[in-house]
Design a protein around this motif. Structure first.
Motif, PDB file in Angstrom:
ATOM      1  N   PHE A  97       0.760  -1.056   0.230  1.00  0.00           N
ATOM      2  CA  PHE A  97       0.098   0.041  -0.078  1.00  0.00           C
ATOM      3  C   PHE A  97       0.861   1.192   0.063  1.00  0.00           C
ATOM      4  N   PHE A  98       0.707   1.992  -1.102  1.00  0.00           N
ATOM      5  CA  PHE A  98       1.540   3.247  -1.063  1.00  0.00           C
ATOM      6  C   PHE A  98       0.698   4.678  -0.816  1.00  0.00           C
ATOM      7  N   HIS A  99       1.199   5.632  -0.425  1.00  0.00           N
ATOM      8  CA  HIS A  99       0.486   6.753  -0.187  1.00  0.00           C
ATOM      9  C   HIS A  99       1.276   7.922  -1.393  1.00  0.00           C
ATOM     10  N   CYS A 100       0.685   8.043  -2.619  1.00  0.00           N
ATOM     11  CA  CYS A 100       1.195   8.595  -3.667  1.00  0.00           C
ATOM     12  C   CYS A 100       1.269  10.265  -3.428  1.00  0.00           C
ATOM     13  N   SER A 101       0.660  10.695  -2.470  1.00  0.00           N
ATOM     14  CA  SER A 101       0.972  12.215  -2.211  1.00  0.00           C
ATOM     15  C   SER A 101       2.412  12.705  -1.843  1.00  0.00           C
ATOM     16  N   ASP A 102       3.130  11.756  -1.365  1.00  0.00           N
ATOM     17  CA  ASP A 102       4.582  11.897  -1.074  1.00  0.00           C
ATOM     18  C   ASP A 102       5.369  11.721  -2.571  1.00  0.00           C
ATOM     19  N   PRO A 103       5.942  12.720  -2.865  1.00  0.00           N
ATOM     20  CA  PRO A 103       6.624  12.706  -4.106  1.00  0.00           C
ATOM     21  C   PRO A 103       7.741  11.720  -4.336  1.00  0.00           C
ATOM     22  N   ASP A 104       8.556  11.226  -3.319  1.00  0.00           N
ATOM     23  CA  ASP A 104       9.517  10.103  -3.325  1.00  0.00           C
ATOM     24  C   ASP A 104       8.796   8.666  -3.200  1.00  0.00           C
ATOM     25  N   THR A 105       7.815   8.686  -2.411  1.00  0.00           N
ATOM     26  CA  THR A 105       6.988   7.587  -2.360  1.00  0.00           C
ATOM     27  C   THR A 105       6.309   7.040  -3.681  1.00  0.00           C
ATOM     28  N   ARG A 106       5.695   8.236  -4.411  1.00  0.00           N
ATOM     29  CA  ARG A 106       5.204   8.113  -5.515  1.00  0.00           C
ATOM     30  C   ARG A 106       5.931   7.376  -6.656  1.00  0.00           C
ATOM     31  N   VAL A 107       7.265   7.883  -6.656  1.00  0.00           N
ATOM     32  CA  VAL A 107       8.004   7.225  -7.824  1.00  0.00           C
ATOM     33  C   VAL A 107       8.371   5.847  -7.586  1.00  0.00           C
ATOM     34  N   ASP A 108       8.389   5.442  -6.321  1.00  0.00           N
ATOM     35  CA  ASP A 108       8.806   3.587  -5.739  1.00  0.00           C
ATOM     36  C   ASP A 108       7.442   3.187  -6.224  1.00  0.00           C
ATOM     37  N   ALA A 109       6.134   3.700  -6.134  1.00  0.00           N
ATOM     38  CA  ALA A 109       5.005   3.407  -5.832  1.00  0.00           C
ATOM     39  C   ALA A 109       4.568   2.833  -7.491  1.00  0.00           C
ATOM     40  N   ILE A 110       4.942   3.940  -8.257  1.00  0.00           N
ATOM     41  CA  ILE A 110       4.759   3.763  -9.702  1.00  0.00           C
ATOM     42  C   ILE A 110       5.502   2.655 -10.396  1.00  0.00           C
ATOM     43  N   GLN A 111       6.814   2.484  -9.871  1.00  0.00           N
ATOM     44  CA  GLN A 111       7.608   1.631 -10.328  1.00  0.00           C
ATOM     45  C   GLN A 111       7.328   0.154  -9.916  1.00  0.00           C
ATOM     46  N   THR A 112       6.742   0.005  -8.771  1.00  0.00           N
ATOM     47  CA  THR A 112       6.603  -1.279  -7.962  1.00  0.00           C
ATOM     48  C   THR A 112       5.027  -1.702  -8.543  1.00  0.00           C
ATOM     49  N   ALA A 113       4.302  -0.712  -8.840  1.00  0.00           N
ATOM     50  CA  ALA A 113       2.696  -1.227  -9.585  1.00  0.00           C
ATOM     51  C   ALA A 113       3.086  -1.633 -10.884  1.00  0.00           C
ATOM     52  N   ALA A 114       3.988  -0.791 -11.693  1.00  0.00           N
ATOM     53  CA  ALA A 114       4.135  -1.354 -12.901  1.00  0.00           C
ATOM     54  C   ALA A 114       4.948  -2.697 -13.146  1.00  0.00           C
ATOM     55  N   HIS A 115       5.908  -2.964 -12.112  1.00  0.00           N
ATOM     56  CA  HIS A 115       6.309  -4.125 -12.300  1.00  0.00           C
ATOM     57  C   HIS A 115       5.262  -5.264 -11.863  1.00  0.00           C
ATOM     58  N   SER A 116       4.567  -5.235 -11.065  1.00  0.00           N
ATOM     59  CA  SER A 116       3.414  -5.929 -10.729  1.00  0.00           C
ATOM     60  C   SER A 116       2.524  -6.047 -11.984  1.00  0.00           C
ATOM     61  N   VAL A 117       2.262  -5.264 -12.674  1.00  0.00           N
ATOM     62  CA  VAL A 117       1.397  -5.459 -13.825  1.00  0.00           C
ATOM     63  C   VAL A 117       1.852  -6.259 -14.670  1.00  0.00           C
ATOM     64  N   SER A 118       3.463  -6.029 -14.995  1.00  0.00           N
ATOM     65  CA  SER A 118       4.087  -6.677 -15.969  1.00  0.00           C
ATOM     66  C   SER A 118       4.232  -8.369 -15.669  1.00  0.00           C
ATOM     67  N   SER A 119       4.016  -8.331 -14.261  1.00  0.00           N
ATOM     68  CA  SER A 119       4.213  -9.812 -13.745  1.00  0.00           C
ATOM     69  C   SER A 119       3.065 -10.516 -13.636  1.00  0.00           C
ATOM     70  N   GLY A 120       1.949  -9.799 -14.332  1.00  0.00           N
ATOM     71  CA  GLY A 120       0.504 -10.727 -14.222  1.00  0.00           C
ATOM     72  C   GLY A 120      -0.349 -10.368 -13.023  1.00  0.00           C
ATOM     73  N   GLU A 121       0.106  -9.535 -12.053  1.00  0.00           N
ATOM     74  CA  GLU A 121      -0.723  -9.112 -10.842  1.00  0.00           C
ATOM     75  C   GLU A 121      -1.790  -7.886 -11.158  1.00  0.00           C
ATOM     76  N   LEU A 122      -2.532  -7.628 -10.022  1.00  0.00           N
ATOM     77  CA  LEU A 122      -3.625  -6.855 -10.062  1.00  0.00           C
ATOM     78  C   LEU A 122      -3.000  -5.578  -9.437  1.00  0.00           C
ATOM     79  N   VAL A 123      -3.416  -4.386  -9.669  1.00  0.00           N
ATOM     80  CA  VAL A 123      -3.139  -3.130  -8.966  1.00  0.00           C
ATOM     81  C   VAL A 123      -4.507  -2.219  -8.753  1.00  0.00           C
ATOM     82  N   VAL A 124      -4.527  -1.476  -7.819  1.00  0.00           N
ATOM     83  CA  VAL A 124      -5.605  -0.523  -7.712  1.00  0.00           C
ATOM     84  C   VAL A 124      -4.854   0.794  -7.973  1.00  0.00           C
ATOM     85  N   LEU A 125      -5.602   1.548  -8.670  1.00  0.00           N
ATOM     86  CA  LEU A 125      -4.953   2.832  -9.124  1.00  0.00           C
ATOM     87  C   LEU A 125      -5.966   4.008  -8.984  1.00  0.00           C
ATOM     88  N   PRO A 126      -5.703   5.059  -8.831  1.00  0.00           N
ATOM     89  CA  PRO A 126      -6.583   6.349  -8.819  1.00  0.00           C
ATOM     90  C   PRO A 126      -6.865   6.650 -10.088  1.00  0.00           C
TER      91      PRO A 126
END
Length: 220
Positions: free
Chosen positions: A4-33
């Motif tokens: 679970f990532f809080h994307c309002s934090d700029p530093d967290t947001r970068v890691d969050a997007i990268q982690t979510a993108a990796h999960s999508v490419s790995s065939g997993e589900l993500v929840v996005l705003p």
């Protein structure tokens, strides 16, 4: 366990997007705003991941999953033809709360459900969604909720319904609109409104005067 990532934090947001993108490419589900409600997403070209998405929602193949894209130009690679009315609607309301039902290109090897050769496409007006889509490409995205329950307005609400069926949750505060997108079918000779939501019928008619209103009989 889901991340679970809080994307309002700029530093967290970068890691969050990268982690979510990796999960999508790995065939997993993500929840996005998004700019309407929170979405439950998967790689649009991964049939197993899309099936997992439908299973997580408790939804059948008779309700195919829409696709979100990160740019105007993406639609040209997904559909057989883009006519002038469709182009006008894209230019007027993308990114934003308008979903277009189009005939997808026959060369595409995806399985979004029993779509009968069509796909519902939208470009969301939300920076986190756009940043993720720029990394993943087209995503199959449905509202982040169990079928029959209200759409989630936050990632926390989505997690309460979907739990560990989702690999990554991206939280960015309450959904700005809280209203589902308007859906317009552009597969026939005249565009036809299938659902009124974030974009009003009057706004649509100002761009495409011959659009068929909600509930009106389709043109032959």
């Amino acid at each position: 366990m889901a991340l679970f990532f809080h994307c309002s934090d700029p530093d967290t947001r970068v890691d969050a997007i990268q982690t979510a993108a990796h999960s999508v490419s790995s065939g997993e589900l993500v929840v996005l705003p998004t700019d309407t409600v929170y979405g439950l997403g998967a790689d649009a070209f991964d049939a197993v991941a899309v099936a997992d998405l439908l299973r997580a929602k408790g939804r059948g193949r008779d309700m195919p999953v829409p696709v979100l894209v990160g740019s105007w130009s993406t639609i040209d690679g997904l559909v057989s033809t883009v006519d002038s009315r469709t182009r006008l609607l894209v230019e007027a309301f993308w990114p934003g709360g308008l979903t277009l039902v189009v005939r997808h290109a026959q060369s595409l090897t995806w399985d979004l459900g029993d779509s009968r050769g069509t796909v519902a496409i939208r470009m969301p007006l939300h920076p986190v969604a756009i940043e993720l889509l720029e990394k993943t490409g087209p995503m199959a995205v449905s509202s982040a909720n169990k079928s029959g329950h209200p759409p989630a307005q936050t990632a926390a609400e989505a997690r309460a319904q979907l739990g560990d069926d989702v690999a990554v949750y991206l939280e960015d505060g309450p959904a700005p609109e809280g209203v589902a997108s308007t859906i317009v079918d552009v597969t026939g000779p005249h565009p036809q409104i299938l659902r009124v939501g974030a974009v009003t019928e009057d706004a649509l008619r100002a761009i495409v005067p011959d659009i068929i209103g909600l509930g009106a009989p389709a043109s032959p």
